[in-house]
Design an enzyme around this catalytic site. Structure first.
Site, PDB file in Angstrom:
ATOM      1  N   LYS A 272       0.828  -1.213   0.000  1.00 56.01           N
ATOM      2  CA  LYS A 272       0.000   0.000   0.000  1.00 56.01           C
ATOM      3  C   LYS A 272       0.864   1.265   0.000  1.00 56.01           C
ATOM      4  O   LYS A 272       2.074   1.211   0.268  1.00 56.01           O
ATOM      5  CB  LYS A 272      -0.938  -0.039   1.216  1.00 56.01           C
TER       6      LYS A 272
ATOM      7  N   ASN B 237      -2.007   0.271   6.728  1.00 56.30           N
ATOM      8  CA  ASN B 237      -1.516  -0.995   7.286  1.00 56.30           C
ATOM      9  C   ASN B 237      -0.639  -1.804   6.316  1.00 56.30           C
ATOM     10  O   ASN B 237      -0.596  -3.028   6.370  1.00 56.30           O
ATOM     11  CB  ASN B 237      -2.665  -1.816   7.873  1.00 56.30           C
TER      12      ASN B 237
ATOM     13  N   TYR C 128     -12.370  -2.381  -3.800  1.00 54.65           N
ATOM     14  CA  TYR C 128     -12.850  -2.529  -2.420  1.00 54.65           C
ATOM     15  C   TYR C 128     -14.383  -2.489  -2.315  1.00 54.65           C
ATOM     16  O   TYR C 128     -14.913  -2.195  -1.247  1.00 54.65           O
ATOM     17  CB  TYR C 128     -12.227  -1.455  -1.528  1.00 54.65           C
TER      18      TYR C 128
ATOM     19  N   HIS D  67      -2.137  -5.362   1.440  1.00 58.19           N
ATOM     20  CA  HIS D  67      -3.400  -6.064   1.204  1.00 58.19           C
ATOM     21  C   HIS D  67      -3.058  -7.487   0.795  1.00 58.19           C
ATOM     22  O   HIS D  67      -2.038  -7.706   0.124  1.00 58.19           O
ATOM     23  CB  HIS D  67      -4.189  -5.404   0.064  1.00 58.19           C
TER      24      HIS D  67
ATOM     25  N   GLU E 267      -9.126 -10.900  -7.959  1.00 55.65           N
ATOM     26  CA  GLU E 267      -8.212  -9.773  -7.714  1.00 55.65           C
ATOM     27  C   GLU E 267      -7.010  -9.815  -8.660  1.00 55.65           C
ATOM     28  O   GLU E 267      -6.546  -8.766  -9.121  1.00 55.65           O
ATOM     29  CB  GLU E 267      -7.762  -9.788  -6.248  1.00 55.65           C
TER      30      GLU E 267
HETATM   31  P1  ADP Z   1      -7.697  -6.991   5.535  1.00 58.14           P
HETATM   32  O1  ADP Z   1      -6.930  -5.969   4.723  1.00 58.14           O
HETATM   33  O2  ADP Z   1      -6.890  -7.476   6.716  1.00 58.14           O
HETATM   34  O3  ADP Z   1      -8.247  -8.123   4.696  1.00 58.14           O
HETATM   35  P2  ADP Z   1     -10.415  -5.953   5.620  1.00 58.14           P
HETATM   36  O4  ADP Z   1     -10.633  -6.663   4.320  1.00 58.14           O
HETATM   37  O5  ADP Z   1     -11.367  -6.201   6.719  1.00 58.14           O
HETATM   38  O6  ADP Z   1      -8.932  -6.235   6.185  1.00 58.14           O
HETATM   39  O7  ADP Z   1     -10.401  -4.385   5.364  1.00 58.14           O
HETATM   40  C1  ADP Z   1      -9.799  -3.843   4.213  1.00 58.14           C
HETATM   41  C2  ADP Z   1      -8.977  -2.655   4.607  1.00 58.14           C
HETATM   42  O8  ADP Z   1      -9.840  -1.627   5.091  1.00 58.14           O
HETATM   43  C3  ADP Z   1      -7.981  -2.891   5.748  1.00 58.14           C
HETATM   44  O9  ADP Z   1      -6.762  -3.444   5.315  1.00 58.14           O
HETATM   45  C4  ADP Z   1      -7.799  -1.505   6.299  1.00 58.14           C
HETATM   46  O10 ADP Z   1      -6.893  -0.741   5.489  1.00 58.14           O
HETATM   47  C5  ADP Z   1      -9.190  -0.925   6.148  1.00 58.14           C
HETATM   48  N1  ADP Z   1      -9.966  -1.107   7.388  1.00 58.14           N
HETATM   49  C6  ADP Z   1     -10.530  -2.225   7.838  1.00 58.14           C
HETATM   50  N2  ADP Z   1     -11.153  -2.049   9.015  1.00 58.14           N
HETATM   51  C7  ADP Z   1     -10.974  -0.744   9.304  1.00 58.14           C
HETATM   52  C8  ADP Z   1     -11.380   0.093  10.386  1.00 58.14           C
HETATM   53  N3  ADP Z   1     -12.105  -0.393  11.400  1.00 58.14           N
HETATM   54  N4  ADP Z   1     -11.006   1.387  10.343  1.00 58.14           N
HETATM   55  C9  ADP Z   1     -10.276   1.879   9.331  1.00 58.14           C
HETATM   56  N5  ADP Z   1      -9.849   1.142   8.278  1.00 58.14           N
HETATM   57  C10 ADP Z   1     -10.201  -0.146   8.266  1.00 58.14           C
HETATM   58 MG    MG Z   2      -9.647  -8.055   3.130  1.00 55.47          MG
END
Ligand code: ADP
Ligand code: MG
Length: 137
Positions: free
Chosen positions: A9, A112, A49, A115, A126
């Site tokens: 990211k 974070n 997304y 992805h 994807e």
């Molecule tokens: P992952 O990336 O671990 O698969 P998710 O698919 O649940 O997580 O969410 C996609 C992305 O959305 C996350 O990587 C993060 O960047 C963002 N995200 C998820 N939950 C939150 C939250 N509670 N607050 C802010 N950003 C979030």
């Molecule tokens: Mg995810």
């Protein structure tokens, strides 16, 4: 052999840790089948997304993903989807196990670092979103 999609990211690209992150995949036995640096359009990010479109963080997530270039990579190996998810660590870096990519390189749940596809089926979708068949080895 299974394939999965990784995205480094904008936060991690800006920190100049692309090589360090790709190295973790290789050290874990995953192969790089395709990789490129691109900047997502807002349309791309919203489409990618889409599953999260009703979540409160959707607009911030889209804005973040278009804020700078990303590195998209197809990883191949045994159990690539789950192996990549293990290497990544929990979504919230505060909860990610020590030694995972998010524990080591991420600052917050929004920024974070990476992805990773969460299932075999989503990985296929994807991968096709970013790469043509002839670009994947
Ligand atoms: P992952 O990336 O671990 O698969 P998710 O698919 O649940 O997580 O969410 C996609 C992305 O959305 C996350 O990587 C993060 O960047 C963002 N995200 C998820 N939950 C939150 C939250 N509670 N607050 C802010 N950003 C979030
Ligand atoms: Mg995810």
């Amino acid at each position: 052999m299974e394939k999965t999609l990784s995205i480094i990211k904008p936060d991690a690209v800006a920190k100049n840790v692309v090589g360090k992150i790709l190295n973790r995949f290789e050290e874990a036995g995953l192969k790089i089948s395709a990789t490129k640096k691109i900047r997502l359009s807002k349309i791309d990010a919203k489409k990618f997304y889409e599953v999260h479109k009703d979540r409160p963080f959707f607009n911030d997530l889209v804005d973040f993903m278009v804020s700078g270039p990303v590195v998209v990579t197809v990883l191949e190996g045994e159990n690539a989807v789950s192996k990549n998810r293990e290497l990544m660590g929990e979504t919230d870096p505060k909860e990610a196990k020590p030694g995972t990519i998010r524990a080591d390189f991420a600052d917050s749940i929004d920024a974070n670092a990476v992805h990773g596809s969460d299932s075999y089926e989503n990985a296929k979708t994807e991968i096709n979103f970013f790469f043509a068949t002839k670009e994947i080895f």
